[in-house]
Design an enzyme around this catalytic site. Structure first.
Site, PDB file in Angstrom:
ATOM      1  CB  CYS A  27      60.006   8.034  40.370  1.00 35.20           C
ATOM      2  SG  CYS A  27      58.883   8.433  39.025  1.00 35.20           S
ATOM      3  CG  LEU A  28      62.989   6.534  35.035  1.00 34.06           C
ATOM      4  CD1 LEU A  28      62.558   5.940  33.698  1.00 34.06           C
ATOM      5  CD2 LEU A  28      64.504   6.601  35.128  1.00 34.06           C
ATOM      6  CG  HIS A  30      56.633   3.391  40.786  1.00 30.73           C
ATOM      7  ND1 HIS A  30      57.417   4.058  41.692  1.00 30.73           N
ATOM      8  CD2 HIS A  30      56.725   4.102  39.629  1.00 30.73           C
ATOM      9  CE1 HIS A  30      57.950   5.132  41.117  1.00 30.73           C
ATOM     10  NE2 HIS A  30      57.559   5.176  39.859  1.00 30.73           N
ATOM     11  CD  GLU A  31      56.167   2.207  36.271  1.00 34.03           C
ATOM     12  OE1 GLU A  31      55.737   3.278  35.796  1.00 34.03           O
ATOM     13  OE2 GLU A  31      57.304   2.105  36.749  1.00 34.03           O
ATOM     14  N   GLY A  86      60.701   0.466  34.653  1.00 32.42           N
ATOM     15  CA  GLY A  86      59.289   0.623  34.336  1.00 32.42           C
ATOM     16  C   GLY A  86      59.054   2.049  33.876  1.00 32.42           C
ATOM     17  CG  HIS A 108      53.951   6.911  37.282  1.00 32.10           C
ATOM     18  ND1 HIS A 108      54.304   8.210  37.521  1.00 32.10           N
ATOM     19  CD2 HIS A 108      55.083   6.186  37.455  1.00 32.10           C
ATOM     20  CE1 HIS A 108      55.611   8.276  37.826  1.00 32.10           C
ATOM     21  NE2 HIS A 108      56.094   7.053  37.801  1.00 32.10           N
ATOM     22  CD  GLN A 137      57.399   7.651  34.688  1.00 30.58           C
ATOM     23  OE1 GLN A 137      57.239   6.448  34.505  1.00 30.58           O
ATOM     24  NE2 GLN A 137      58.409   8.138  35.398  1.00 30.58           N
TER      25      GLN A 137
HETATM   26 NI    NI Z   1      58.025   6.429  38.272  1.00 33.99          NI
END
Ligand code: NI
Length: 179
Positions: A98-99, A140-141, A47, A144, A52
């Site tokens: 998380c990225l 999660h998204e 995702g 963000h 991000q």
């Molecule tokens: Ni993330």
């Protein structure tokens, strides 16, 4: 095909402030969504939220398995998250990562079902219902886009440890390949 853009890491203000709603479903939005898919796949994520890659708009993409292992892929613009009522809620206590905080994971209890309502890139209404990892991803998204990282939901001590480990990993990497 989209362009792979660099992933923004924890500490950048774009990740820590709410994103703006999308008001125009135009070519620019379509190009953003293409770039988001390309960037998510290049980073091997399941995702990705627009902030991000540094764009403060309420858009996320996903390509993520549910509780049955079935893969779901798509984009949600201006998502609104719905969770089961407190009485019907069951928590999934799996790990989350998380990225934008690369290399780190922590167990984080979240409701094991979630629904997101919003729009696709053409402005058509979409509803995504998720179980398992997909339920976690939808939450999660959306977090963000509200300016929150999953680590914000961890106990303060755990968050501090995790950020210290993240910084340690970065400095170690820099020693190995200072490019
Ligand atoms: Ni993330």
């Amino acid at each position: 095909m989209g362009e792979v853009r660099p992933i923004v890491h924890v500490g950048d203000p774009v990740l820590h402030n709410p994103c703006d709603p999308v008001t125009r479903f135009d070519d620019e939005l379509a190009a953003l969504v293409d770039d988001m898919f390309a960037s998510m796949y290049a980073a091997e994520g399941v995702g990705l939220a627009a902030n991000q890659i540094g764009v403060p708009l309420r858009v996320f993409v996903y390509d993520c398995p549910d509780d049955d292992g079935e893969r779901h892929q798509g984009v949600v613009v201006n998502p609104e998250l719905e969770l089961p009522g407190l009485g019907e809620r069951r928590l999934d206590t799996g790990d989350e990562g998380c990225l934008s905080v690369p290399g780190q994971y922590a167990p984080l209890p979240r409701p094991d079902r979630a629904t997101v309502r919003g729009f696709d890139a053409a402005g058509q209404p979409v509803t995504v219902e998720g179980t398992g990892l997909l339920a976690r991803c939808l939450q999660h998204e959306t977090d963000h886009l509200d300016g929150h990282l999953y680590i914000d939901r961890l106990p303060a001590k755990r968050r501090k440890q995790l950020l210290a480990a993240y910084r340690e990993t970065l400095s170690t990497k820099a020693d190995i390949s200072p490019l």
